[in-house]
Design a protein around this motif. Structure first.
Motif, mmCIF file in Angstrom:
data_model
loop_
_atom_site.group_PDB
_atom_site.id
_atom_site.type_symbol
_atom_site.label_atom_id
_atom_site.label_comp_id
_atom_site.label_asym_id
_atom_site.label_seq_id
_atom_site.Cartn_x
_atom_site.Cartn_y
_atom_site.Cartn_z
ATOM 1 N N THR A 172 0.843 -1.186 0.000
ATOM 2 C CA THR A 172 0.000 0.000 0.000
ATOM 3 C C THR A 172 0.882 1.241 0.000
ATOM 4 O OG1 THR A 172 -0.162 0.109 2.415
ATOM 5 C CG2 THR A 172 -1.833 -1.179 1.261
ATOM 6 N N SER A 174 0.822 5.776 -1.501
ATOM 7 C CA SER A 174 0.116 6.831 -2.220
ATOM 8 C C SER A 174 0.434 6.694 -3.707
ATOM 9 C CB SER A 174 0.560 8.198 -1.717
ATOM 10 O OG SER A 174 1.937 8.404 -2.021
ATOM 11 N N ALA A 175 -0.307 7.450 -4.515
ATOM 12 C CA ALA A 175 -0.044 7.428 -5.956
ATOM 13 C C ALA A 175 1.393 7.866 -6.244
ATOM 14 C CB ALA A 175 -1.036 8.339 -6.682
ATOM 15 N N ALA A 178 3.847 4.871 -5.972
ATOM 16 C CA ALA A 178 3.556 3.659 -6.737
ATOM 17 C C ALA A 178 4.730 3.227 -7.613
ATOM 18 C CB ALA A 178 2.305 3.858 -7.590
ATOM 19 N N ASP A 190 -3.140 1.676 -4.038
ATOM 20 C CA ASP A 190 -3.343 3.055 -3.607
ATOM 21 C C ASP A 190 -4.302 3.081 -2.423
ATOM 22 O OD1 ASP A 190 -3.946 5.735 -3.249
ATOM 23 O OD2 ASP A 190 -4.150 6.182 -5.381
ATOM 24 N N GLN A 192 -5.280 5.414 -0.660
ATOM 25 C CA GLN A 192 -6.152 6.587 -0.592
ATOM 26 C C GLN A 192 -7.427 6.409 -1.405
ATOM 27 O OE1 GLN A 192 -3.148 9.432 -1.914
ATOM 28 N NE2 GLN A 192 -2.992 10.273 0.167
#
Length: 355
Positions: A172, A174-175, A178, A190, A192
């Protein structure tokens, strides 16, 4: 001889970090004075600054869990170590200083030629990752692992060491993180915009064998839902005990310090009592080091070997001079940091040297 160290003047936000200039400490019997080349900046430092970590010292104190430095002066009764030798240590607090006195038994030799910032990344982050995988989860090639916070310091360590162990990796992030997760062999999720439990079951149908969770609290139980039968969640942090705006809360400290530990205990018990054989286990680097100090030494030496062989490569998010510790905490508090933030001793060129 003067040196500087950072002190936490009160529990709170990054403004609680102040620079203090004073005389270098003198080593006592059984101690060694180390001139610090690099000190790590990590979530436990933030938690100590805010007063929520279970082992937070009374203020004022100097934070800093991990360091790499050079032996400068020996106290009485020391043998087997010489001035000029490169060493690493996990003092838990005190590393944010140009000089620090430590018990000689706590020092681990560092091979020559390693970058100081990369070497210090192993002392907390990679040891944590290595011991969770191999001593807590006892992973085997072909198993699946879900790593929360996969783009951070411990997360990227878990990805590198998990790939060496032959695991199928999910992380996991954030964008923004990635690409880093993908580059290190993980499948990014993602957090979020996606429910990681649904995404794991969509990608694997059965679930994963192990989840590495630094968040704690109710998040541990949600992580348990991503497991296949017989799997386990390894919890290694209490990030959920932080309150306020992200990691940079300025509220007074010592809040809910032990509440997260109590919740941890309930989830561990529930994992054993409920059907499905899905366990929740706790990992604490400082507890394991106290109970089995030989594990810490063995594992750190093994990791230095992997770094020397270029089988692992710590991601350094940014290097700050020691006096800019507050800026380092501000950056970490904003979230989304990819890799490890390190405080370094700078030379005339502003560059940190190799060890």
């Amino acid at each position: 001889m003067k040196h500087i160290r950072i002190i936490v003047t009160h529990y709170g936000g990054p403004e609680a970090l102040q620079v203090l200039e004073e005389e270098c400490p003198e080593p006592q019997g059984g101690e060694v004075r180390v001139r610090v080349l690099a000190a790590g900046v990590a979530l436990p430092d933030v938690m100590a600054r805010e007063g929520v970590h279970p082992e937070t010292p009374p203020v004022p104190f100097t934070p800093g869990w991990d360091l790499v430095g050079v032996v400068e002066r020996l106290g009485t009764g020391i043998s087997g170590i010489e001035p000029g030798q490169r060493v690493a240590a996990l003092p838990i607090h005190g590393a944010y200083a140009e000089c620090v006195c430590l018990p000689h038994r706590d020092l681990v030799p560092v091979p020559s030629g390693l970058d100081a910032a990369e070497a210090v990344s192993l002392v907390l982050n990679y040891i944590t990752a290595y011991q969770m995988l191999h001593r807590s989860a006892k992973v085997r090639p072909g198993q699946r692992a879900l790593i929360h916070g996969a783009a951070g310091g411990v997360g990227t360590a878990l990805l590198q060491l998990g790939r060496l162990a032959g695991l199928e990796l999910y992380g996991t992030c954030s964008a923004r993180g990635a690409a880093a997760v993908s580059d290190l062999g993980g499948i990014p999720i993602d957090y979020q915009h996606q429910d990681f439990v649904k995404e794991i079951h969509r990608l694997t149908s059965e679930g994963v064998d192990v989840v590495l969770d630094p968040i704690g609290g109710p998040h541990l139980w949600h992580s348990r839902k991503a497991l296949r039968p017989g799997g386990r969640v390894v919890g290694y942090g209490l990030r959920s005990s932080l309150r306020g705006e992200g990691l940079a809360s300025g509220r007074p400290g010592r809040r809910q310090r032990f509440r997260g530990i109590a919740i941890f205990g309930l989830y561990i018990a529930g994992g054993w009592l409920l059907p499905g054989r899905k366990r929740v286990v706790a990992y604490s680097i400082q507890t394991l080091k106290r109970l089995k100090p030989e594990f810490f030494r063995q594992d750190l030496i093994a990791l230095f070997g992997l770094l020397h062989q270029q089988k692992i490569k710590p991601l350094i998010a940014q290097r700050f001079p020691l006096a800019q510790a507050r800026h380092a905490h501000e950056l970490l508090g904003k979230g989304g940091v990819i890799g490890k933030i390190v405080l370094v001793r700078t030379g005339p060129s502003g560059e940190s040297g190799a060890v």
